[in-house]
Design a protein around this motif. Structure first.
Motif, PDB file in Angstrom:
ATOM      1  N   TYR A  71      66.726  45.047  46.335  1.00  0.00           N
ATOM      2  CA  TYR A  71      67.753  44.560  45.413  1.00  0.00           C
ATOM      3  C   TYR A  71      68.492  45.726  44.753  1.00  0.00           C
ATOM      4  O   TYR A  71      69.734  45.719  44.645  1.00  0.00           O
ATOM      5  CB  TYR A  71      67.085  43.682  44.361  1.00  0.00           C
ATOM      6  CG  TYR A  71      67.991  43.233  43.227  1.00  0.00           C
ATOM      7  CD1 TYR A  71      68.916  42.223  43.414  1.00  0.00           C
ATOM      8  CD2 TYR A  71      67.886  43.819  41.959  1.00  0.00           C
ATOM      9  CE1 TYR A  71      69.742  41.796  42.364  1.00  0.00           C
ATOM     10  CE2 TYR A  71      68.687  43.405  40.905  1.00  0.00           C
ATOM     11  CZ  TYR A  71      69.622  42.395  41.119  1.00  0.00           C
ATOM     12  OH  TYR A  71      70.421  41.985  40.081  1.00  0.00           O
ATOM     13  N   THR A  72      67.760  46.735  44.338  1.00  0.00           N
ATOM     14  CA  THR A  72      68.374  47.900  43.701  1.00  0.00           C
ATOM     15  C   THR A  72      69.255  48.653  44.697  1.00  0.00           C
ATOM     16  O   THR A  72      70.364  49.102  44.357  1.00  0.00           O
ATOM     17  CB  THR A  72      67.297  48.834  43.136  1.00  0.00           C
ATOM     18  OG1 THR A  72      66.472  48.112  42.218  1.00  0.00           O
ATOM     19  CG2 THR A  72      67.915  50.024  42.432  1.00  0.00           C
ATOM     20  N   THR A 123      72.693  48.731  56.105  1.00  0.00           N
ATOM     21  CA  THR A 123      72.055  50.053  56.229  1.00  0.00           C
ATOM     22  C   THR A 123      71.281  50.399  54.954  1.00  0.00           C
ATOM     23  O   THR A 123      70.133  50.877  55.018  1.00  0.00           O
ATOM     24  CB  THR A 123      73.111  51.132  56.512  1.00  0.00           C
ATOM     25  OG1 THR A 123      73.792  50.817  57.723  1.00  0.00           O
ATOM     26  CG2 THR A 123      72.458  52.499  56.641  1.00  0.00           C
ATOM     27  N   CYS A 124      71.896  50.152  53.795  1.00  0.00           N
ATOM     28  CA  CYS A 124      71.225  50.474  52.531  1.00  0.00           C
ATOM     29  C   CYS A 124      69.976  49.610  52.320  1.00  0.00           C
ATOM     30  O   CYS A 124      68.944  50.101  51.834  1.00  0.00           O
ATOM     31  CB  CYS A 124      72.190  50.293  51.365  1.00  0.00           C
ATOM     32  SG  CYS A 124      73.476  51.565  51.284  1.00  0.00           S
ATOM     33  N   VAL A 130      63.867  54.851  51.198  1.00  0.00           N
ATOM     34  CA  VAL A 130      64.362  56.231  51.089  1.00  0.00           C
ATOM     35  C   VAL A 130      65.392  56.332  49.969  1.00  0.00           C
ATOM     36  O   VAL A 130      65.409  57.273  49.175  1.00  0.00           O
ATOM     37  CB  VAL A 130      64.974  56.683  52.432  1.00  0.00           C
ATOM     38  CG1 VAL A 130      65.578  58.081  52.299  1.00  0.00           C
ATOM     39  CG2 VAL A 130      63.925  56.642  53.536  1.00  0.00           C
ATOM     40  N   LEU A 131      66.274  55.332  49.918  1.00  0.00           N
ATOM     41  CA  LEU A 131      67.383  55.370  48.966  1.00  0.00           C
ATOM     42  C   LEU A 131      66.919  55.213  47.524  1.00  0.00           C
ATOM     43  O   LEU A 131      67.489  55.835  46.610  1.00  0.00           O
ATOM     44  CB  LEU A 131      68.380  54.258  49.326  1.00  0.00           C
ATOM     45  CG  LEU A 131      69.716  54.239  48.593  1.00  0.00           C
ATOM     46  CD1 LEU A 131      70.476  55.543  48.824  1.00  0.00           C
ATOM     47  CD2 LEU A 131      70.545  53.047  49.055  1.00  0.00           C
ATOM     48  N   ILE A 132      65.885  54.419  47.300  1.00  0.00           N
ATOM     49  CA  ILE A 132      65.477  54.094  45.940  1.00  0.00           C
ATOM     50  C   ILE A 132      65.062  55.341  45.162  1.00  0.00           C
ATOM     51  O   ILE A 132      65.231  55.412  43.933  1.00  0.00           O
ATOM     52  CB  ILE A 132      64.322  53.061  45.951  1.00  0.00           C
ATOM     53  CG1 ILE A 132      64.104  52.476  44.546  1.00  0.00           C
ATOM     54  CG2 ILE A 132      63.047  53.678  46.471  1.00  0.00           C
ATOM     55  CD1 ILE A 132      65.230  51.623  44.081  1.00  0.00           C
TER      56      ILE A 132
END
Length: 484
Positions: A71-72, A123-124, A130-132
């Protein structure tokens, strides 16, 4: 506490990008188009942004860890996409004046937008783990960049809004006992439509002493380039920038300066800013009239929100937000949304009602009103539709009829005050609107300089029935006409 901390930076980015920054930037860059400045609407916009942050953060906090991570990442990608869309993928829809947009011209662009958004969002979400770990740094950084861009825009953009914003334009209705020039510009009024109304309604006797120049032409396709020619008599020739032309002809060299120097009381109520020198009193035509300040600020803030979301969204979502010119959030302000033409006529009615004869010196009045220009919002009974109506001849005719009725009321007030004969009256359009087709569903409008722009003149002491002239004229001849 960590649940809130994980999501709040991304939620803040979304709130700033979709509810605050773009709309504020539009307001700063186009200050003269709006009734209230950034300081007035900023508290409302900030309040809305904080509500969005609280709701989005609360949703994230209620989710389990894995779902909250996705969600983030989704929120962060929405914020980034909104910034990219607003900053680099504008769309070229033209001026958002309420005129219809031909969305079919942007179909390919819409599918490309959609593919880009889906790719980034998927993709996100796919690589959320990884992104968080980086969102806590990247989201605040981008938020700062967005807010700094708006701040720089505000610091480097000259505020050309009206001076003396507290002045009610209707209070300028002070005329001379000896000699007056009344100069009324009704935006986009076609000669043919004027003649159609006069004939259908039998208004010839109400226009005593007037001559209609049926071959009158505009000199530019748009108001911003027409008005300097109307006041200077010189058509834009490309040897300077439009801004320089506008400033030099209107604020330094318009014929109203000559009248002022000759001892006239000069009252300017323009729509295109003319603030500078060469006048006694100045107040621009209001974008809203009759609303209390709180309601007006609320309506404008919601419009800023609509514009910000429009600019930050992909093409197909933009169409939903635009809603045929009836912006989605604009009707949530409590009061029924009224169109600009309705507010302008309310102001004109107040101007007429307050007319008084006070000056011994000669006086010049210039009033520039939006109607009968689109967007059309008036029903046949004269009431506001609460939405933008279809651009067609019948709706245009309704706008024109209501505005002309008010103008005739002004003429009667001049007669009642005993100064009709002592008043030179010039009623005209700027570029004309081109032809608003009479066939049902025909929304075509020509943007040609020689569209038949209304010009009707009553000289000092003019009398007799309404007359017609086929003399070739144009709006750039108005300075010589008035100065004569």
């Amino acid at each position: 506490m960590r649940r809130f901390r994980d999501t709040s930076p991304a939620a803040l980015l979304v709130a700033v990008q979709f509810t605050l920054a773009p709309g504020l930037a539009i307001l700063i860059g186009n200050r003269d188009e709006f009734e209230y400045g950034p300081g007035a609407v900023l508290p409302t916009l900030i309040g809305l942004a904080l509500v969005v942050v609280a709701v989005l953060t609360g949703i994230g906090a209620a989710l389990p860890d894995t779902a909250r991570s996705r969600y983030t990442a989704l929120l962060f990608s929405l914020g980034v996409l909104g910034w990219v869309q607003a900053s680099f993928l504008g769309g070229g829809y033209g001026q958002l004046t309420g005129a219809p947009i031909d969305w079919s011209l942007f179909t390919v662009r819409g599918w490309l937008d959609l593919a880009f958004w889906v790719l980034v969002l998927v993709t996100c979400c796919r690589y959320h783990a990884v992104l968080i770990r980086r969102i806590g740094f990247l989201a605040p950084l981008l938020t700062i960049v967005i807010l700094m861009a708006v701040t720089v825009t505000g610091m480097t953009t000259t505020d050309e809004s009206a001076v003396e914003e507290t002045v009610d334009p209707a209070s300028l209705a002070k005329f001379s006992r000896t000699r007056n020039v009344l100069h009324v510009l009704l935006d986009g009024f076609q000669t043919g439509t004027f003649l159609e109304i006069v004939e259908d309604e039998g208004l010839g006797d109400d226009l005593e002493g007037f001559t209609v120049f049926t071959e009158n032409a505009g000199v530019a396709a748009y108001t911003a380039m027409s008005v300097p020619a109307i006041f200077s008599g010189q058509v834009y020739d490309g040897r300077e920038t439009p801004a320089e032309y506008h400033h030099r002809k209107l604020r330094e060299g318009g014929f109203h300066h000559r009248l002022y120097d000759e001892g006239f009381a000069v009252h300017l109520i323009p729509k295109v800013p003319m603030v500078g020198e060469g006048y006694t009193m100045y107040a621009e035509t209001p974008h809203t009239y009759g609303l209390d300040r709180a309601s007006g600020v609320r309506q404008q803030a919601l419009f800023m929100l609509d514009l910000g979301m429009f600019r930050s969204s992909p093409h197909f979502v933009r169409r939903l937000i635009h809603n045929g010119g009836n912006w989605r959030l604009g009707h949530l302000g409590g009061d029924k949304m009224k169109g600009l033409n309705t507010h302008q006529r309310a102001f004109f009615a107040a101007f007429i009602d307050r007319l008084e004869v006070v000056y011994d010196q000669p006086a010049y009045h210039f009033i520039h009103l939006m109607p009968p220009h689109d967007p059309f919002v008036t029903l046949p009974d004269g009431s506001d539709a609460g939405r933008i109506l279809e651009t067609n001849h019948e709706n245009y005719l309704t706008e024109a009829r209501e505005t002309l009725t008010l103008f005739l009321g002004l003429l009667q007030r001049l007669r009642d005050a005993g100064i009709y004969d002592a008043t030179l009256i010039v009623l005209h359009a700027d570029p004309g609107m081109g032809e608003v087709g009479k066939r049902p569903g025909d929304t075509r409008k020509l943007k040609l300089p020689r569209a038949a722009a209304l010009l009707a003149v009553k000289p000092l002491g003019g009398s007799g029935p309404l007359a017609y002239s086929i003399a070739p004229t144009c709006v750039a001849a108005i300075p010589a006409t008035i100065l004569d």
